[in-house]
Design a protein around this motif. Structure first.
Motif, PDB file in Angstrom:
ATOM      1  N   ALA A   1      -6.212  11.484   4.850  1.00  0.00           N
ATOM      2  CA  ALA A   1      -4.852  12.016   4.772  1.00  0.00           C
ATOM      3  C   ALA A   1      -3.812  10.995   5.232  1.00  0.00           C
ATOM      4  O   ALA A   1      -2.731  10.903   4.670  1.00  0.00           O
ATOM      5  CB  ALA A   1      -4.745  13.282   5.598  1.00  0.00           C
ATOM      6  N   THR A   2      -4.142  10.241   6.235  1.00  0.00           N
ATOM      7  CA  THR A   2      -3.183   9.236   6.704  1.00  0.00           C
ATOM      8  C   THR A   2      -3.737   7.848   6.402  1.00  0.00           C
ATOM      9  O   THR A   2      -4.752   7.441   6.935  1.00  0.00           O
ATOM     10  CB  THR A   2      -2.963   9.363   8.219  1.00  0.00           C
ATOM     11  OG1 THR A   2      -4.246   9.360   8.842  1.00  0.00           O
ATOM     12  CG2 THR A   2      -2.213  10.607   8.563  1.00  0.00           C
ATOM     13  N   VAL A   3      -3.059   7.187   5.491  1.00  0.00           N
ATOM     14  CA  VAL A   3      -3.423   5.815   5.154  1.00  0.00           C
ATOM     15  C   VAL A   3      -2.269   4.934   5.617  1.00  0.00           C
ATOM     16  O   VAL A   3      -1.145   5.429   5.799  1.00  0.00           O
ATOM     17  CB  VAL A   3      -3.612   5.659   3.626  1.00  0.00           C
ATOM     18  CG1 VAL A   3      -4.507   4.482   3.329  1.00  0.00           C
ATOM     19  CG2 VAL A   3      -4.164   6.916   3.015  1.00  0.00           C
ATOM     20  N   ASP A   4      -2.550   3.679   5.802  1.00  0.00           N
ATOM     21  CA  ASP A   4      -1.477   2.761   6.163  1.00  0.00           C
ATOM     22  C   ASP A   4      -0.396   2.786   5.076  1.00  0.00           C
ATOM     23  O   ASP A   4      -0.701   2.712   3.882  1.00  0.00           O
ATOM     24  CB  ASP A   4      -2.058   1.344   6.306  1.00  0.00           C
ATOM     25  CG  ASP A   4      -1.016   0.379   6.834  1.00  0.00           C
ATOM     26  OD1 ASP A   4      -0.243   0.818   7.715  1.00  0.00           O
ATOM     27  OD2 ASP A   4      -0.955  -0.753   6.355  1.00  0.00           O
ATOM     28  N   ALA A   5       0.856   2.925   5.509  1.00  0.00           N
ATOM     29  CA  ALA A   5       1.960   3.141   4.568  1.00  0.00           C
ATOM     30  C   ALA A   5       2.053   2.034   3.529  1.00  0.00           C
ATOM     31  O   ALA A   5       2.270   2.290   2.344  1.00  0.00           O
ATOM     32  CB  ALA A   5       3.276   3.259   5.325  1.00  0.00           C
TER      33      ALA A   5
ATOM     34  N   GLU B   1      -0.664   2.337   0.905  1.00  0.00           N
ATOM     35  CA  GLU B   1      -0.424   3.462   0.005  1.00  0.00           C
ATOM     36  C   GLU B   1       0.696   3.133  -0.976  1.00  0.00           C
ATOM     37  O   GLU B   1       0.627   3.447  -2.163  1.00  0.00           O
ATOM     38  CB  GLU B   1      -0.060   4.692   0.823  1.00  0.00           C
ATOM     39  CG  GLU B   1      -0.226   5.952   0.015  1.00  0.00           C
ATOM     40  CD  GLU B   1       0.121   7.183   0.787  1.00  0.00           C
ATOM     41  OE1 GLU B   1       0.146   7.119   2.029  1.00  0.00           O
ATOM     42  OE2 GLU B   1       0.367   8.207   0.144  1.00  0.00           O
ATOM     43  N   LYS B   2       1.710   2.477  -0.450  1.00  0.00           N
ATOM     44  CA  LYS B   2       2.851   2.114  -1.303  1.00  0.00           C
ATOM     45  C   LYS B   2       2.385   1.188  -2.422  1.00  0.00           C
ATOM     46  O   LYS B   2       2.772   1.340  -3.577  1.00  0.00           O
ATOM     47  CB  LYS B   2       3.900   1.395  -0.442  1.00  0.00           C
ATOM     48  CG  LYS B   2       5.254   1.332  -1.136  1.00  0.00           C
ATOM     49  CD  LYS B   2       6.114   0.256  -0.579  1.00  0.00           C
ATOM     50  CE  LYS B   2       6.730   0.585   0.760  1.00  0.00           C
ATOM     51  NZ  LYS B   2       7.457  -0.563   1.325  1.00  0.00           N
TER      52      LYS B   2
ATOM     53  N   ALA C   1       0.597   3.146  -5.080  1.00  0.00           N
ATOM     54  CA  ALA C   1       1.536   3.938  -5.885  1.00  0.00           C
ATOM     55  C   ALA C   1       2.306   3.038  -6.838  1.00  0.00           C
ATOM     56  O   ALA C   1       2.551   3.388  -7.993  1.00  0.00           O
ATOM     57  CB  ALA C   1       2.490   4.690  -4.975  1.00  0.00           C
ATOM     58  N   MET C   2       2.684   1.868  -6.340  1.00  0.00           N
ATOM     59  CA  MET C   2       3.436   0.920  -7.177  1.00  0.00           C
ATOM     60  C   MET C   2       2.607   0.469  -8.379  1.00  0.00           C
ATOM     61  O   MET C   2       3.116   0.313  -9.486  1.00  0.00           O
ATOM     62  CB  MET C   2       3.809  -0.315  -6.355  1.00  0.00           C
ATOM     63  CG  MET C   2       5.053  -0.135  -5.550  1.00  0.00           C
ATOM     64  SD  MET C   2       6.454   0.143  -6.607  1.00  0.00           S
ATOM     65  CE  MET C   2       7.771  -0.318  -5.545  1.00  0.00           C
TER      66      MET C   2
ATOM     67  N   VAL D   1       0.247   2.127  -9.894  1.00  0.00           N
ATOM     68  CA  VAL D   1       0.209   3.202 -10.890  1.00  0.00           C
ATOM     69  C   VAL D   1       1.550   3.302 -11.605  1.00  0.00           C
ATOM     70  O   VAL D   1       1.617   3.449 -12.832  1.00  0.00           O
ATOM     71  CB  VAL D   1      -0.158   4.555 -10.233  1.00  0.00           C
ATOM     72  CG1 VAL D   1      -0.155   5.659 -11.257  1.00  0.00           C
ATOM     73  CG2 VAL D   1      -1.507   4.461  -9.555  1.00  0.00           C
ATOM     74  N   ALA D   2       2.636   3.199 -10.818  1.00  0.00           N
ATOM     75  CA  ALA D   2       3.972   3.304 -11.409  1.00  0.00           C
ATOM     76  C   ALA D   2       4.185   2.207 -12.443  1.00  0.00           C
ATOM     77  O   ALA D   2       4.736   2.438 -13.521  1.00  0.00           O
ATOM     78  CB  ALA D   2       5.031   3.203 -10.316  1.00  0.00           C
TER      79      ALA D   2
ATOM     80  N   GLU E   1      -9.002   9.924  -0.517  1.00  0.00           N
ATOM     81  CA  GLU E   1      -8.548   9.033   0.549  1.00  0.00           C
ATOM     82  C   GLU E   1      -8.304   9.880   1.794  1.00  0.00           C
ATOM     83  O   GLU E   1      -8.014  11.071   1.697  1.00  0.00           O
ATOM     84  CB  GLU E   1      -7.219   8.378   0.118  1.00  0.00           C
ATOM     85  CG  GLU E   1      -7.298   7.576  -1.145  1.00  0.00           C
ATOM     86  CD  GLU E   1      -7.868   6.207  -0.893  1.00  0.00           C
ATOM     87  OE1 GLU E   1      -7.329   5.500  -0.034  1.00  0.00           O
ATOM     88  OE2 GLU E   1      -8.875   5.864  -1.550  1.00  0.00           O
TER      89      GLU E   1
ATOM     90  N   LYS F   1       1.952   0.769 -14.207  1.00  0.00           N
ATOM     91  CA  LYS F   1       1.156   1.101 -15.401  1.00  0.00           C
ATOM     92  C   LYS F   1       1.879   2.144 -16.244  1.00  0.00           C
ATOM     93  O   LYS F   1       1.925   2.062 -17.465  1.00  0.00           O
ATOM     94  CB  LYS F   1      -0.200   1.641 -14.946  1.00  0.00           C
ATOM     95  CG  LYS F   1      -1.365   0.893 -15.591  1.00  0.00           C
ATOM     96  CD  LYS F   1      -2.664   1.543 -15.190  1.00  0.00           C
ATOM     97  CE  LYS F   1      -3.484   0.678 -14.260  1.00  0.00           C
ATOM     98  NZ  LYS F   1      -4.641   1.379 -13.714  1.00  0.00           N
ATOM     99  N   VAL F   2       2.429   3.148 -15.551  1.00  0.00           N
ATOM    100  CA  VAL F   2       3.115   4.236 -16.261  1.00  0.00           C
ATOM    101  C   VAL F   2       4.371   3.708 -16.946  1.00  0.00           C
ATOM    102  O   VAL F   2       4.657   4.033 -18.093  1.00  0.00           O
ATOM    103  CB  VAL F   2       3.460   5.378 -15.287  1.00  0.00           C
ATOM    104  CG1 VAL F   2       4.385   6.378 -15.942  1.00  0.00           C
ATOM    105  CG2 VAL F   2       2.194   6.057 -14.805  1.00  0.00           C
ATOM    106  N   LEU F   3       5.113   2.863 -16.219  1.00  0.00           N
ATOM    107  CA  LEU F   3       6.391   2.374 -16.744  1.00  0.00           C
ATOM    108  C   LEU F   3       6.199   1.326 -17.825  1.00  0.00           C
ATOM    109  O   LEU F   3       7.120   1.025 -18.570  1.00  0.00           O
ATOM    110  CB  LEU F   3       7.233   1.798 -15.607  1.00  0.00           C
ATOM    111  CG  LEU F   3       7.677   2.843 -14.600  1.00  0.00           C
ATOM    112  CD1 LEU F   3       8.311   2.199 -13.399  1.00  0.00           C
ATOM    113  CD2 LEU F   3       8.656   3.816 -15.237  1.00  0.00           C
TER     114      LEU F   3
END
Lengths: 180, 302
Positions: free
Chosen positions: B244-248, B251-252, B255-256, B258-259, B242, B261-263
């Protein structure tokens, strides 16, 4: 500097979840300011969006550090937490352990926590669970992995190991050159 | 009179071999089965289920035995055997019908040429020993190693070891056979997958070449050119990251995801009931346990 790939994120979160469990969500979704994870020289940094944007104008070879380093990926793509992540681990830790004043120095020199030094422990901590270690005055000292569950700890003899050492704040002095 | 009474008592001891049923019972004598389609007497079944069922079973067995005794018999040395008729019940297979094996190259060739398999005897007479030996295999007649003398052919090198030569030849034959077996298996699997075996082999070799070219330190840049090599194109996936600077917010979201899935694994853990009960009772989550508590108590008791 680049964002983590999905695979890297998964590995990283799996390691984090061992210590803070569901609280990962609080790291991602912050009410104050957007924060993000960035990879630079195999290290994962937790940095605010604003600082990250400013750091984009620094070259990859020149950028040493930004935000808080959480740890690094090994060449075999395993994640290793650094002591610098303690700030956030201590804040959100699921299972905690307090060491007595007599046990603080041995732990800070990189030794495991013995039963004799164990002051307090979270109830029902399972075996091999990531825990954050505090002094009796609630100052975070480091983190590790439990060798025994809470129940088993009670029956242990004083010289037996309760928590395996992984990182402690003594590393700021001992391993200064390796930490960024 | 006395004898008649005695016979009667003996008869009463055993139940009659004749059983009456409202609907005649069906038999499948090949499978030794009787199908009783008569309705069940519910009242009797309720009041005394054991005796009723036992009686029902006895009647069925009796009828079946009666039928068997009515069959034509054969006498052999071991005793008298009843000849069972063909089965009338269709029993389904437990396993599917096995698939036909793919023909080997030789079998294919023999089929087109109309060559038929001829049965040869397994044992052959060995004149040297004066006894029958298996045609091949363990202690077989084609085992050449036990010849104590071997002629050197006229035009052969006299210093050549004829035994060694034989051994080598055999080794080669075995090797060739193995190769052919492998080829047959490959071709069979390709045809089973609905592909032309020749094309499949070609594609595989092409793939191997590409793989091997990419496995040198220079990723094939300094390798010697092969014939027709420029026809082989090496495509390698490029690493994609990706920016380096993606819209926050985007990106959030990632990440959520993946989180979550992990949780999921964390939530999926087996529920620890004692822990859950404690958590509900204490309301404020898990308590901390003081390690000194136990000791102090002990001291007090002393």
């Amino acid at each position: 500097m680049r964002p983590l790939t999905e695979e890297e994120t998964k590995i990283f979160f799996e390691k984090l979840a061992k210590y803070i469990g569901r609280n990962i969500v609080h790291l991602i979704d912050r009410p104050d300011e957007p924060y993000c994870f960035r990879l630079q020289r195999d290290r994962v940094f937790y940095v605010s969006e604003a600082i990250m944007k400013r750091a984009t104008c620094v070259g990859r070879d020149n950028l040493l550090s930004l935000g808080v380093c959480f740890g690094k990926f090994t060449k075999t793509l395993k994640f290793k937490l650094h002591i610098t992540a303690l700030e956030y681990l201590a804040q959100y830790a699921k299972y905690k352990i307090w060491v007595k004043p007599s046990g603080e120095m041995p732990f800070l020199y990189g030794n495991h926590v013995l039963k004799a030094h164990l002051g307090r422990i979270t109830e029902d901590t399972p075996e091999h669970q990531g825990v954050v270690i505090y002094s009796m005055g609630d100052v975070p000292l480091g983190f590790g992995v439990t060798a025994r569950s809470t129940q088993d700890c009670r029956k242990l003899d004083p010289s037996a190991i309760c928590v395996f050492h992984q990182a402690d704040v003594g590393e700021y002095l001992r391993d200064e050159e390796h930490l960024t | 009179m006395d004898v008649v009474a005695q016979l009667q008592t003996l008869k009463d001891k055993y139940k009659s071999t004749e059983v009456e049923k409202a609907i005649p019972v069906d038999f499948d004598l090949r499978n030794l089965v009787a199908f009783d389609t008569n309705p069940v007497d519910h009242a009797l079944l309720r009041s005394s289920p054991d005796t009723y069922l036992k009686n029902l079973a006895r009647e069925g067995a009796q009828l079946l035995v009666n039928q068997i005794f009515g069959l034509p018999t054969e006498t052999a040395q071991e005793g008298v055997f009843a000849k069972l008729p063909d089965a009338t019940t269709q029993i389904p297979r437990a396993k599917p019908i096995p698939k036909e094996k793919a023909l080997t190259r030789w079998e294919n060739f023999a089929k087109t040429k109309g060559i038929q398999k001829r049965k040869t005897s397994r044992m052959v007479y060995d004149e040297g020993v004066g006894d029958y030996k298996p045609r091949w295999g363990y202690k077989g007649a084609n085992q050449t190693t036990d010849d104590w003398l071997l002629e050197v052919p006229d035009n052969a090198d006299p210093m050549e070891d004829q035994y060694e030569k034989r051994r080598e030849e055999k080794k080669e034959r075995v090797e060739k056979n193995k190769k052919q077996q492998r080829r047959n298996a490959e071709e069979a699997s390709a045809t089973a997958a609905g592909r032309n075996p020749r094309e499949a082999r070609k594609a595989e070799i092409q793939k191997k070449i590409v793989e091997s070219k990419g496995s040198t330190a220079s990723l094939g840049r300094f390798d010697a050119q092969l014939r027709n090599e420029d026809k082989i194109k090496i495509k390698r996936g490029k690493r994609k990251f990706e920016p380096a600077t993606v819209d926050a917010s985007i990106e959030k979201e990632g990440a959520m995801k993946v989180a979550k899935k992990v949780l999921k694994g964390e939530d999926g853990k087996v529920l620890n009931i004692t822990k859950a009960v404690k958590q509900v009772h204490q309301k404020g989550g898990l308590r901390n346990v003081d390690m000194e508590e136990g000791k102090k108590k002990k001291r007090r008791t002393k």
